[in-house]
Design a protein around this motif. Structure first.
Motif, mmCIF file in Angstrom:
data_model
loop_
_atom_site.group_PDB
_atom_site.id
_atom_site.type_symbol
_atom_site.label_atom_id
_atom_site.label_comp_id
_atom_site.label_asym_id
_atom_site.label_seq_id
_atom_site.Cartn_x
_atom_site.Cartn_y
_atom_site.Cartn_z
ATOM 1 N N ASP A 1 -1.419 1.627 -4.745
ATOM 2 C CA ASP A 1 -1.723 0.422 -3.979
ATOM 3 C C ASP A 1 -1.622 -0.791 -4.894
ATOM 4 O OD1 ASP A 1 -2.222 1.941 -1.728
ATOM 5 O OD2 ASP A 1 -4.406 1.955 -2.006
ATOM 6 N N CYS A 2 -0.923 -1.817 -4.449
ATOM 7 C CA CYS A 2 -0.695 -3.003 -5.273
ATOM 8 C C CYS A 2 -1.341 -4.239 -4.653
ATOM 9 C CB CYS A 2 0.800 -3.248 -5.437
ATOM 10 S SG CYS A 2 1.679 -1.908 -6.283
ATOM 11 N N PHE A 3 -2.037 -4.982 -5.490
ATOM 12 C CA PHE A 3 -2.634 -6.267 -5.121
ATOM 13 C C PHE A 3 -2.014 -7.304 -6.055
ATOM 14 C CE2 PHE A 3 -5.395 -3.013 -3.669
ATOM 15 C CZ PHE A 3 -6.130 -3.502 -2.599
ATOM 16 N N GLU A 4 -0.981 -7.967 -5.590
ATOM 17 C CA GLU A 4 -0.180 -8.818 -6.468
ATOM 18 C C GLU A 4 -0.558 -10.280 -6.302
ATOM 19 O OE1 GLU A 4 4.459 -9.476 -7.856
ATOM 20 O OE2 GLU A 4 4.003 -8.201 -6.126
ATOM 21 N N VAL A 5 -0.780 -10.938 -7.432
ATOM 22 C CA VAL A 5 -1.083 -12.363 -7.421
ATOM 23 C C VAL A 5 0.186 -13.168 -7.160
ATOM 24 C CG1 VAL A 5 -1.854 -14.300 -8.830
ATOM 25 C CG2 VAL A 5 -3.078 -12.124 -8.921
ATOM 26 N N ILE B 1 -4.791 -12.017 -12.278
ATOM 27 C CA ILE B 1 -4.347 -10.697 -12.741
ATOM 28 C C ILE B 1 -4.042 -9.825 -11.526
ATOM 29 C CG2 ILE B 1 -4.994 -8.602 -13.991
ATOM 30 C CD1 ILE B 1 -6.946 -10.403 -15.624
ATOM 31 N N SER B 2 -2.811 -9.359 -11.410
ATOM 32 C CA SER B 2 -2.455 -8.412 -10.360
ATOM 33 C C SER B 2 -3.032 -7.046 -10.698
ATOM 34 C CB SER B 2 -0.931 -8.316 -10.220
ATOM 35 O OG SER B 2 -0.370 -9.561 -9.850
ATOM 36 N N VAL B 3 -3.362 -6.263 -9.656
ATOM 37 C CA VAL B 3 -4.022 -4.971 -9.867
ATOM 38 C C VAL B 3 -3.312 -3.886 -9.067
ATOM 39 C CG1 VAL B 3 -6.218 -3.732 -9.862
ATOM 40 C CG2 VAL B 3 -6.203 -6.227 -10.078
ATOM 41 N N ALA B 4 -3.122 -2.729 -9.685
ATOM 42 C CA ALA B 4 -2.564 -1.555 -9.018
ATOM 43 C C ALA B 4 -3.541 -0.398 -9.149
ATOM 44 C CB ALA B 4 -1.212 -1.185 -9.621
ATOM 45 N N PHE B 5 -3.695 0.362 -8.070
ATOM 46 C CA PHE B 5 -4.587 1.519 -8.054
ATOM 47 C C PHE B 5 -3.745 2.780 -7.864
ATOM 48 C CE2 PHE B 5 -7.114 -2.085 -6.814
ATOM 49 C CZ PHE B 5 -8.324 -1.892 -7.457
ATOM 50 N N VAL B 6 -3.901 3.720 -8.795
ATOM 51 C CA VAL B 6 -3.078 4.927 -8.813
ATOM 52 C C VAL B 6 -3.832 6.104 -8.200
ATOM 53 C CG1 VAL B 6 -1.923 6.606 -10.305
ATOM 54 C CG2 VAL B 6 -1.795 4.163 -10.834
ATOM 55 N N GLY B 7 -3.196 6.785 -7.270
ATOM 56 C CA GLY B 7 -3.724 8.040 -6.758
ATOM 57 C C GLY B 7 -3.107 9.219 -7.492
ATOM 58 N N TYR B 8 -3.784 10.358 -7.454
ATOM 59 C CA TYR B 8 -3.262 11.554 -8.121
ATOM 60 C C TYR B 8 -3.814 12.798 -7.440
ATOM 61 C CZ TYR B 8 -7.805 11.077 -10.534
ATOM 62 O OH TYR B 8 -9.134 10.926 -10.828
ATOM 63 N N THR B 9 -3.136 13.909 -7.596
ATOM 64 C CA THR B 9 -3.551 15.177 -7.006
ATOM 65 C C THR B 9 -4.843 15.659 -7.657
ATOM 66 O OG1 THR B 9 -1.230 15.728 -6.643
ATOM 67 C CG2 THR B 9 -2.825 17.531 -6.458
ATOM 68 N N LEU C 1 0.835 -1.197 0.000
ATOM 69 C CA LEU C 1 0.000 0.000 0.000
ATOM 70 C C LEU C 1 0.868 1.243 0.000
ATOM 71 C CD1 LEU C 1 -2.748 -1.010 2.605
ATOM 72 C CD2 LEU C 1 -2.877 -1.130 0.114
ATOM 73 N N ASP C 2 0.410 2.252 -0.741
ATOM 74 C CA ASP C 2 1.028 3.579 -0.735
ATOM 75 C C ASP C 2 2.470 3.595 -1.236
ATOM 76 O OD1 ASP C 2 -1.268 4.917 0.148
ATOM 77 O OD2 ASP C 2 -0.830 4.461 2.247
ATOM 78 N N LEU C 3 2.723 2.837 -2.307
ATOM 79 C CA LEU C 3 4.009 2.939 -2.988
ATOM 80 C C LEU C 3 4.137 4.334 -3.583
ATOM 81 C CD1 LEU C 3 6.560 1.724 -4.403
ATOM 82 C CD2 LEU C 3 5.017 1.054 -6.275
ATOM 83 N N ARG C 4 5.198 5.039 -3.235
ATOM 84 C CA ARG C 4 5.357 6.421 -3.707
ATOM 85 C C ARG C 4 5.922 6.467 -5.122
ATOM 86 N NH1 ARG C 4 4.211 10.821 -1.901
ATOM 87 N NH2 ARG C 4 3.648 11.248 0.266
#
Length: 268
Positions: A60-64, A99-107, A47-50
């Motif tokens: 945020d990464c959800f890795e298989v 399938i691994s999933v990543a969620f990107v945050g942005y300003t 979580l919260d990889l910069r």
């Protein structure tokens, strides 16, 4: 006074107010949050990889597991609300198929203009490319717009744009611009419909129960893609779904959007 497609300001505002158009949208979004918190507790790997210095420059990464393909998801909220944490529940569908999933945050606007938000997505993809290699990209609403804008990134192999905004001229003229602060030039250079079609497959999906303007945005964008690259891209209409319920088709392992992502990624 007509501002856009024979609509005055009040009608144009209503034409793009998805929350008002779906009576229980607040309840739906609250449910997303609860489901996302559960999945973040049980399935998140990182979580919260910069990827940058701004507060929301996190992934945020959800890795298989090693070697699994990656789907990167960009959240919506008209570029000015919501957060990656609200959408973690969507990982359940792809995860069920390896399938691994990543969620990107942005300003968010108005803290950052749209040019800057688009640049942040590119920086996030740079970070993921270094960490996991090539990815597939998806997003909903404003996130679908950002998906279309980022299709040219070298790490992106294909995209799934859900219920998106691809022509920003009506955004510039309606209530959304109170915080977005688009000028005409910025709206044009950030409108996927006015840009060259990406040289990679893009699935454009929308709900048959969405506001007419939202449906038109997806159909018009697909037609623009087809005119440049016939047969490369796909249009997916999901009847019976509004702007919010359509995401259940990605959250479910048996959902139509999950299956669309599988086809796009070559995952069976």
């Amino acid at each position: 006074m007509n501002l856009y497609r024979e609509m005055d300001k009040a009608r144009l505002d209503a034409a793009y107010n998805n929350s008002a158009a779906v009576a229980d949208s607040a309840v739906i979004v609250a449910g997303w949050q609860e489901r996302s918190e559960r999945l973040r507790t049980t399935r998140a790997s990182l979580l919260d990889l910069r990827y940058g210095d701004a507060e929301r420059n996190r992934i945020d990464c959800f890795e298989v597991g090693p070697g699994a393909p990656w789907l990167v998801f960009i959240h919506g909220g008209y570029w000015q609300m919501r957060a990656k944490e609200n959408f973690s529940f969507l990982a359940a569908g792809p995860l069920a198929h390896g399938i691994s999933v990543a969620f990107v945050g942005y300003t968010l606007a108005p803290e950052k203009r749209l040019d800057g938000i688009v640049a942040e997505i590119a920086a996030a993809l740079d970070c993921l490319a270094r960490r996991v290699g090539p990815v597939y990209l998806s997003g909903w609403s404003a996130g679908a717009h950002l998906t279309a804008m980022a299709m040219g990134h070298p790490a992106v192999k294909g995209g799934l744009a859900i219920s998106g905004i691809f022509d920003l001229e009506p955004m510039r003229l309606c209530y959304v611009n109170d915080k977005l602060r688009l000028d005409e030039a910025e709206a044009i250079r950030n409108s996927p419909v006015a840009l060259p079609a990406p040289g990679k497959p893009l699935v454009v999906a929308y709900g048959g129960g969405e506001l007419p303007e939202l449906q038109r945005q997806s159909v018009s964008y697909f037609e623009a893609l087809q005119s440049q690259q016939p047969g490369r891209h796909a249009l997916l209409r999901l009847d019976g779904h509004n702007h919010f319920s359509i995401l259940e088709e990605l959250a479910s392992p048996a959902g139509a959007l999950t299956h669309a992502a599988q086809r796009l990624m070559g995952v069976h």
